[in-house]
Motif scaffolding. Structure first.
Motif, mmCIF file in Angstrom:
data_model
loop_
_atom_site.group_PDB
_atom_site.id
_atom_site.type_symbol
_atom_site.label_atom_id
_atom_site.label_comp_id
_atom_site.label_asym_id
_atom_site.label_seq_id
_atom_site.Cartn_x
_atom_site.Cartn_y
_atom_site.Cartn_z
ATOM 1 N N ASP A 59 0.839 -1.190 0.000
ATOM 2 C CA ASP A 59 0.000 0.000 0.000
ATOM 3 C C ASP A 59 0.878 1.245 0.000
ATOM 4 O O ASP A 59 1.886 1.298 0.707
ATOM 5 C CB ASP A 59 -0.904 0.020 1.232
ATOM 6 C CG ASP A 59 -1.944 -1.070 1.205
ATOM 7 O OD1 ASP A 59 -2.337 -1.499 0.093
ATOM 8 O OD2 ASP A 59 -2.375 -1.515 2.285
ATOM 9 N N GLU A 60 0.482 2.249 -0.750
ATOM 10 C CA GLU A 60 1.245 3.500 -0.824
ATOM 11 C C GLU A 60 1.392 4.149 0.556
ATOM 12 O O GLU A 60 2.376 4.797 0.835
ATOM 13 C CB GLU A 60 0.576 4.461 -1.801
ATOM 14 C CG GLU A 60 0.691 4.030 -3.258
ATOM 15 C CD GLU A 60 2.128 4.035 -3.742
ATOM 16 O OE1 GLU A 60 2.901 4.937 -3.367
ATOM 17 O OE2 GLU A 60 2.487 3.111 -4.506
ATOM 18 N N GLU A 61 0.407 3.951 1.430
ATOM 19 C CA GLU A 61 0.459 4.572 2.762
ATOM 20 C C GLU A 61 1.581 4.008 3.627
ATOM 21 O O GLU A 61 1.917 4.572 4.661
ATOM 22 C CB GLU A 61 -0.891 4.440 3.467
ATOM 23 C CG GLU A 61 -1.300 3.016 3.689
ATOM 24 C CD GLU A 61 -2.781 2.879 4.075
ATOM 25 O OE1 GLU A 61 -3.066 2.030 4.924
ATOM 26 O OE2 GLU A 61 -3.609 3.607 3.520
ATOM 27 N N TRP A 62 2.172 2.882 3.220
ATOM 28 C CA TRP A 62 3.297 2.315 3.960
ATOM 29 C C TRP A 62 4.555 3.156 3.786
ATOM 30 O O TRP A 62 5.515 3.010 4.528
ATOM 31 C CB TRP A 62 3.573 0.893 3.525
ATOM 32 C CG TRP A 62 2.518 -0.099 3.892
ATOM 33 C CD1 TRP A 62 1.327 0.137 4.511
ATOM 34 C CD2 TRP A 62 2.553 -1.494 3.663
ATOM 35 N NE1 TRP A 62 0.617 -1.007 4.657
ATOM 36 C CE2 TRP A 62 1.344 -2.037 4.142
ATOM 37 C CE3 TRP A 62 3.475 -2.345 3.075
ATOM 38 C CZ2 TRP A 62 1.051 -3.400 4.075
ATOM 39 C CZ3 TRP A 62 3.183 -3.694 3.003
ATOM 40 C CH2 TRP A 62 1.975 -4.211 3.509
ATOM 41 N N PRO A 64 5.719 6.793 3.744
ATOM 42 C CA PRO A 64 5.438 8.226 3.936
ATOM 43 C C PRO A 64 6.304 9.074 3.030
ATOM 44 O O PRO A 64 7.443 8.715 2.710
ATOM 45 C CB PRO A 64 5.760 8.454 5.413
ATOM 46 C CG PRO A 64 6.609 7.315 5.831
ATOM 47 C CD PRO A 64 6.323 6.174 4.886
ATOM 48 N N GLU A 65 5.772 10.200 2.640
ATOM 49 C CA GLU A 65 6.514 11.092 1.742
ATOM 50 C C GLU A 65 7.536 11.918 2.461
ATOM 51 O O GLU A 65 7.579 12.120 3.580
ATOM 52 C CB GLU A 65 5.534 12.013 1.018
ATOM 53 C CG GLU A 65 4.657 11.233 0.091
ATOM 54 C CD GLU A 65 3.705 12.132 -0.643
ATOM 55 O OE1 GLU A 65 4.074 13.261 -0.973
ATOM 56 O OE2 GLU A 65 2.580 11.698 -0.887
#
Length: 65
Positions: A59-62, A64-65
């Protein structure tokens, strides 16, 4: 292979991996796979791999930017 003996290398022929995933050998580096494996085997030669598939993308949420 996570779940067996993390410090012991496990060698496996490319053919079953390529046949199961449809990937060519040069596409495999950096690719994560999932398989059913008898992780209770004592020796690497006794391991069997079946239902080899590409691991789902995280998942992209894993990340962080």
């Amino acid at each position: 292979m996570v779940g067996w003996k993390i410090t012991t290398p496990v060698l496996m022929p490319l053919e079953p991996i390529c046949a199961a995933t449809g990937l060519e050998p040069e596409q495999l580096p950096g690719t994560w796979l999932v398989a059913d494996v008898n992780c209770y085997a004592r020796n690497p030669a006794d391991l069997y791999f079946r239902n080899i598939t590409l691991a789902p993308s995280p998942d992209e949420e894993w990340f962080p930017e």
